[in-house]
Design a protein around this motif. Structure first.
Motif, short mmCIF file in Angstrom:
data_model
loop_
_atom_site.label_atom_id
_atom_site.label_comp_id
_atom_site.label_asym_id
_atom_site.label_seq_id
_atom_site.Cartn_x
_atom_site.Cartn_y
_atom_site.Cartn_z
N THR A 49 2.34 4.40 -9.49
CA THR A 49 1.50 5.45 -9.59
C THR A 49 2.27 6.73 -9.61
O THR A 49 1.83 7.83 -10.18
N LEU A 50 3.47 6.80 -8.93
CA LEU A 50 4.30 7.99 -9.08
C LEU A 50 4.69 8.25 -10.50
O LEU A 50 5.47 9.20 -10.78
N ILE A 51 4.90 7.41 -11.18
CA ILE A 51 5.25 7.42 -12.64
C ILE A 51 4.19 7.69 -13.41
O ILE A 51 3.13 7.09 -13.20
N HIS A 52 4.34 8.52 -14.55
CA HIS A 52 3.13 8.91 -15.57
C HIS A 52 2.64 7.62 -15.92
O HIS A 52 3.39 6.43 -16.43
N ASP A 53 1.35 7.48 -16.02
CA ASP A 53 0.72 6.15 -16.27
C ASP A 53 1.02 5.48 -17.89
O ASP A 53 1.18 4.41 -18.04
N TYR A 54 1.20 6.24 -18.72
CA TYR A 54 1.76 5.81 -20.14
C TYR A 54 3.20 5.18 -20.15
O TYR A 54 3.50 4.50 -20.97
N HIS A 55 3.94 5.52 -19.09
CA HIS A 55 5.10 4.77 -19.09
C HIS A 55 5.19 3.33 -18.43
O HIS A 55 6.04 2.64 -18.63
N TYR A 56 4.05 3.00 -17.62
CA TYR A 56 4.09 1.57 -17.21
C TYR A 56 2.75 1.05 -17.81
O TYR A 56 2.62 -0.30 -17.39
N LYS A 57 2.01 1.36 -18.71
CA LYS A 57 0.68 0.60 -19.18
C LYS A 57 1.05 -0.59 -19.79
O LYS A 57 0.06 -1.32 -19.66
N MET A 111 16.80 7.83 -7.68
CA MET A 111 17.52 8.17 -6.33
C MET A 111 19.04 8.55 -6.94
O MET A 111 19.59 9.43 -6.13
N ILE A 112 19.40 8.00 -7.86
CA ILE A 112 20.85 8.47 -8.46
C ILE A 112 20.81 9.61 -8.86
O ILE A 112 21.78 10.52 -8.49
N MET A 113 19.88 10.03 -9.63
CA MET A 113 19.67 11.40 -9.95
C MET A 113 19.56 12.41 -8.77
O MET A 113 20.30 13.61 -8.82
N TRP A 115 12.77 6.18 -3.49
CA TRP A 115 12.51 5.38 -2.51
C TRP A 115 11.20 4.92 -2.54
O TRP A 115 10.88 3.73 -2.35
N ARG A 116 10.12 5.84 -2.63
CA ARG A 116 8.79 5.44 -2.76
C ARG A 116 8.36 4.38 -3.94
O ARG A 116 7.92 3.58 -3.57
N ILE A 117 9.09 4.81 -5.03
CA ILE A 117 8.83 3.90 -6.18
C ILE A 117 9.61 2.54 -6.09
O ILE A 117 8.98 1.59 -6.19
N TRP A 118 10.72 2.63 -5.43
CA TRP A 118 11.42 1.24 -5.35
C TRP A 118 11.00 0.60 -4.22
O TRP A 118 10.57 -0.63 -4.52
N LYS A 119 11.00 1.07 -3.05
CA LYS A 119 10.77 0.19 -1.88
C LYS A 119 9.38 -0.03 -1.58
O LYS A 119 8.77 -1.18 -1.01
N LYS A 120 8.42 1.13 -1.95
CA LYS A 120 7.10 0.87 -1.73
C LYS A 120 6.17 0.35 -3.01
O LYS A 120 4.92 0.33 -3.04
#
Length: 103
Positions: A28-36, A55-57, A19-24
Motif C-alpha cells: 500500500t506504500l506504492i500507488h494502487d494503480y501500480h499494483y492493481k 533502497m538502491i535509489m 525496507w517497509r515495501i520489501w521486508k514488510k
C-alpha cells in the motif's frame, strides 16, 4: 552542509520506505494503480523487487551527500545518477513483469 543533511534525510526516507515495501510487504506504500493487476501469488516478489529498487535509489542519495561533503565537489551526483537509473530500471522491469505495464 545543507546538501549533506538534505540528501541524508531523503536517502534515509527512501531506504526506510524500500525496507517497509520489501521486508514488510507493505504494498500500500506504492500507488494502487501500480499494483492493481499484480496477482496475490506475485505480491511477494513484486514488493521485494520494488523495495530493493527504492533502497538502491536511497543509497545513491546518501552517497551523493557524503561524497560531495567530503570532496567538496559535485562528483557525488555521478553516484546519484547511476543508482537512480539502476533503481528506476528495476522498478520498470518489475512493473512490466508483474503488473503488465506501467499503469
Amino acid at each position: 552542509m545543507f546538501e549533506l543533511i538534505l540528501m541524508l534525510i531523503i536517502g534515509l526516507l527512501f531506504c526506510f520506505l524500500g525496507w517497509r515495501i520489501w521486508k514488510k510487504q507493505q504494498i500500500t506504500l506504492i500507488h494502487d494503480y501500480h499494483y492493481k493487476k499484480v496477482s496475490e501469488s506475485d505480491k511477494k516478489p513484486y514488493t521485494e523487487k520494488m523495495g530493493k529498487a527504492c533502497m538502491i535509489m536511497g543509497l545513491g542519495m546518501i552517497l551523493t551527500g557524503i561524497i560531495d561533503f567530503i570532496s567538496e565537489t559535485s562528483y557525488g551526483w555521478v553516484f546519484f545518477a547511476v543508482f537512480f537509473v539502476i533503481g528506476f530500471r528495476m522498478m520498470l522491469v518489475a512493473q512490466k513483469k508483474y503488473n503488465g505495464g506501467l499503469f
